[in-house]
Design an enzyme around this catalytic site. Structure first.
Site, mmCIF file in Angstrom:
data_model
loop_
_atom_site.group_PDB
_atom_site.id
_atom_site.type_symbol
_atom_site.label_atom_id
_atom_site.label_comp_id
_atom_site.label_asym_id
_atom_site.label_seq_id
_atom_site.Cartn_x
_atom_site.Cartn_y
_atom_site.Cartn_z
ATOM 1 N N HIS A 147 0.632 -1.141 0.019
ATOM 2 C CA HIS A 147 0.061 0.009 -0.117
ATOM 3 C C HIS A 147 0.603 1.277 0.078
ATOM 4 O O HIS A 147 1.950 1.425 0.518
ATOM 5 C CB HIS A 147 -0.808 -0.058 1.335
ATOM 6 C CG HIS A 147 -2.297 0.867 1.000
ATOM 7 N ND1 HIS A 147 -1.926 2.217 1.308
ATOM 8 C CD2 HIS A 147 -3.366 0.749 0.724
ATOM 9 C CE1 HIS A 147 -3.305 3.018 1.351
ATOM 10 N NE2 HIS A 147 -4.040 1.994 0.742
ATOM 11 N N GLU A 201 -8.022 -5.350 -0.049
ATOM 12 C CA GLU A 201 -8.416 -6.131 -1.117
ATOM 13 C C GLU A 201 -8.287 -7.606 -1.041
ATOM 14 O O GLU A 201 -8.920 -8.507 -1.355
ATOM 15 C CB GLU A 201 -7.531 -5.753 -2.549
ATOM 16 C CG GLU A 201 -7.710 -4.402 -2.726
ATOM 17 C CD GLU A 201 -9.195 -3.833 -3.110
ATOM 18 O OE1 GLU A 201 -9.997 -4.242 -2.362
ATOM 19 O OE2 GLU A 201 -9.129 -3.131 -4.211
HETATM 20 N N1 ACO Z 1 3.799 -7.626 -4.554
HETATM 21 C C1 ACO Z 1 5.209 -7.607 -4.980
HETATM 22 N N2 ACO Z 1 6.139 -6.756 -4.768
HETATM 23 C C2 ACO Z 1 5.262 -5.442 -4.392
HETATM 24 C C3 ACO Z 1 4.032 -5.269 -4.055
HETATM 25 C C4 ACO Z 1 3.190 -6.603 -4.090
HETATM 26 N N3 ACO Z 1 1.969 -6.731 -3.868
HETATM 27 N N4 ACO Z 1 3.729 -3.971 -3.878
HETATM 28 C C5 ACO Z 1 4.706 -3.348 -3.991
HETATM 29 N N5 ACO Z 1 5.794 -4.126 -4.342
HETATM 30 C C6 ACO Z 1 7.360 -3.771 -4.624
HETATM 31 C C7 ACO Z 1 7.399 -2.919 -5.870
HETATM 32 O O1 ACO Z 1 7.567 -3.907 -6.949
HETATM 33 C C8 ACO Z 1 8.679 -2.220 -5.549
HETATM 34 O O2 ACO Z 1 9.775 -3.002 -5.548
HETATM 35 P P1 ACO Z 1 11.182 -2.240 -5.764
HETATM 36 O O3 ACO Z 1 11.503 -1.258 -5.106
HETATM 37 O O4 ACO Z 1 11.964 -3.242 -5.876
HETATM 38 O O5 ACO Z 1 10.839 -1.698 -7.398
HETATM 39 C C9 ACO Z 1 8.410 -1.778 -4.166
HETATM 40 O O6 ACO Z 1 7.634 -2.763 -3.707
HETATM 41 C C10 ACO Z 1 7.803 -0.520 -3.800
HETATM 42 O O7 ACO Z 1 6.560 -0.646 -4.394
HETATM 43 P P2 ACO Z 1 6.037 0.744 -5.132
HETATM 44 O O8 ACO Z 1 5.323 0.607 -6.497
HETATM 45 O O9 ACO Z 1 6.735 1.873 -4.869
HETATM 46 O O10 ACO Z 1 4.724 0.987 -3.855
HETATM 47 P P3 ACO Z 1 3.534 1.852 -4.319
HETATM 48 O O11 ACO Z 1 3.258 2.749 -3.281
HETATM 49 O O12 ACO Z 1 3.344 2.499 -5.614
HETATM 50 O O13 ACO Z 1 2.456 0.718 -4.573
HETATM 51 C C11 ACO Z 1 0.315 -0.441 -4.405
HETATM 52 C C12 ACO Z 1 1.366 0.449 -3.856
HETATM 53 C C13 ACO Z 1 0.254 -0.058 -5.997
HETATM 54 C C14 ACO Z 1 -0.874 -0.816 -3.895
HETATM 55 C C15 ACO Z 1 1.364 -1.936 -4.625
HETATM 56 O O14 ACO Z 1 1.855 -2.233 -3.426
HETATM 57 C C16 ACO Z 1 0.884 -2.869 -5.427
HETATM 58 O O15 ACO Z 1 0.877 -2.927 -6.732
HETATM 59 N N6 ACO Z 1 0.135 -3.879 -4.588
HETATM 60 C C17 ACO Z 1 -0.658 -4.989 -5.459
HETATM 61 C C18 ACO Z 1 -1.937 -4.523 -5.966
HETATM 62 C C19 ACO Z 1 -2.883 -4.350 -4.926
HETATM 63 O O16 ACO Z 1 -3.004 -5.064 -4.152
HETATM 64 N N7 ACO Z 1 -3.861 -3.379 -5.147
HETATM 65 C C20 ACO Z 1 -4.763 -2.838 -4.222
HETATM 66 C C21 ACO Z 1 -4.469 -1.870 -3.340
HETATM 67 S S1 ACO Z 1 -5.583 -1.333 -2.073
HETATM 68 C C22 ACO Z 1 -6.486 -0.118 -2.732
HETATM 69 O O17 ACO Z 1 -6.191 0.522 -3.672
HETATM 70 C C23 ACO Z 1 -8.089 -0.245 -2.579
#
Ligand code: ACO
Length: 360
Positions: free
Chosen positions: A250, A305
């Site tokens: 998140h 989620e």
């Molecule tokens: N699985 C694996 N790796 C992840 C995940 C995940 N669920 N979430 C983040 N990461 C990783 C990224 O790949 C990144 O890795 P890196 O630094 O090696 O490149 C690091 O963690 C940081 O990720 P960011 O993209 O900078 O984090 P951000 O704050 O943009 O992401 C997000 C938040 C989009 C929700 C992300 O965690 C994600 O894609 N989760 C999976 C999708 C999901 O569950 N969406 C629902 C969110 S809740 C809602 O909106 C109601």
């Protein structure tokens, strides 16, 4: 040359003050209209939280009054289905829902925010049924949004426990600070466009898998894993391929999303028919450990989620309808935020840095 500070994801950028909700990402706390989210699901229902949000946004109402006008609004929306549904012909459920929202408009004798809140469950249920070749079911104006949504989806009332679980879900997801869909709705509202425009934008932003499009893929993941013995190999392989695990991570929460526990409790009230909750809990536990190893320092934990998917799946809601059902709840927050933004009178208009060629 001017030096610009660019924050590509607008992380940490504060774009508004709001009386609606507060997200504390380090403390794992969510306050909606003055109550902690766990408390909210105990002390009120969807109409209660929506009434608080609307009141805070300057449209004073209360739960009883809202229950009545939303019942009437659902009936009005159903009466307009024949005019709305042609716009959705040939589209998949999620895209059809977008087209259906875009086809709602101002009507004599009903406030825009009430028309939108009342239309959402009618449209979601009608489109979900159409996807299964079934005719839409007329609303029952005496019921609350949750019980009526379940009834319109299934063509028969759910049990009291099922209606209560769906109500807890809609209440829990009613608002969540400056999330992407709320921001999108506020950007549109900041141009003084009307609520119908703002809420259509909100849904479009919600639909992506990084936001409200994640729960259906969570169920796909649980199904693909299938057995306890397959958890570690499946998750390890997905992470090795560089994939994201849906339902984890998140932008704001660096600890467990407080909504996950509220929804897990709601699932627990349903019994486990049709859902292997034990397997889900094992997947969650392994995923948290694997993410801590694969992404050290990123602090990726369970988000809303994961248990949304399990709850909506246990209620036998078709997975293509998960995001529209999310929108039924989140519309309360969207309309309140759009109204709040309109009142500021300030256009949201950030800057960008040009990197293209300069004229000769
Ligand atoms: N699985 C694996 N790796 C992840 C995940 C995940 N669920 N979430 C983040 N990461 C990783 C990224 O790949 C990144 O890795 P890196 O630094 O090696 O490149 C690091 O963690 C940081 O990720 P960011 O993209 O900078 O984090 P951000 O704050 O943009 O992401 C997000 C938040 C989009 C929700 C992300 O965690 C994600 O894609 N989760 C999976 C999708 C999901 O569950 N969406 C629902 C969110 S809740 C809602 O909106 C109601």
């Amino acid at each position: 040359m001017t030096l610009h500070q660019i924050t590509a994801g607008l992380d940490g950028v504060t774009a508004a003050t709001t009386a609606l909700s507060h997200v504390d990402g380090e403390g794992g706390e969510l306050i909606i209209a003055g109550s902690r989210v766990a408390q909210l699901a105990e002390e009120t229902d969807f109409e209660g939280v929506a009434a608080r949000l609307l009141t805070a946004a300057g449209k004073a109402t209360n739960a009883d009054e809202l229950r009545q006008v939303l019942g009437e609004a659902r009936v009005r929306a159903f009466a307009r289905l024949d005019a709305i549904l042609p716009a959705t012909e040939g589209l998949a459920l999620g895209a059809g829902f977008r087209a259906a929202i875009a086809a709602i408009d101002k009507e004599e004798g009903i406030a825009d925010e009430i028309a939108l809140l009342g239309a959402m469950p009618v449209l979601a249920a009608a489109l979900a049924r159409r996807a299964e070749g079934l005719a839409p079911v007329a609303p029952d104006a005496k019921l609350g949004q949750a019980a009526d949504l379940l009834r319109m989806l299934r063509g028969a009332p759910g049990s009291a426990a099922e209606a209560a679980a769906l109500d807890a879900y809609l209440t829990t997801v009613s608002d969540h600070g400056m999330n992407a869909s709320t921001f999108a709705a506020r950007v549109v509202a900041s141009t003084q466009a009307d609520l119908f425009m703002a809420i259509t934008a909100g849904y479009c932003a919600l639909s992506g898998p990084l936001h409200g499009g994640a729960p259906a893929p969570v169920l796909d993941m649980l199904e693909a894993i299938g057995t306890a013995g397959n958890i570690a190999p499946w998750i390890d392989a997905a992470l090795a391929r560089g994939e994201r695990l849906m339902g984890f991570g998140h932008r704001i929460y660096k600890v467990r999303d407080p909504r996950a526990d509220v929804l897990k409790r709601a699932v627990g009230t349903l019994g486990s028919e049709g859902m292997d909750l034990g397997l889900a809990a094992e997947v969650e536990a392994y995923a948290r450990e694997a993410l801590a190893i694969a992404k050290p320092g990123r602090r990726l934990d369970t988000n809303v989620e994961f248990y949304t998917a399990i709850l909506l799946g246990a209620l036998k809601i078709p997975r293509e309808a998960f995001t529209p059902v999310f929108a039924v709840g989140r519309t309360a927050g969207w309309v309140a935020h759009a109204l709040e933004q309109q009142r500021t009178g300030r256009l949201l208009r950030p800057a960008s840095v040009y990197t293209g060629p300069m004229p000769a």
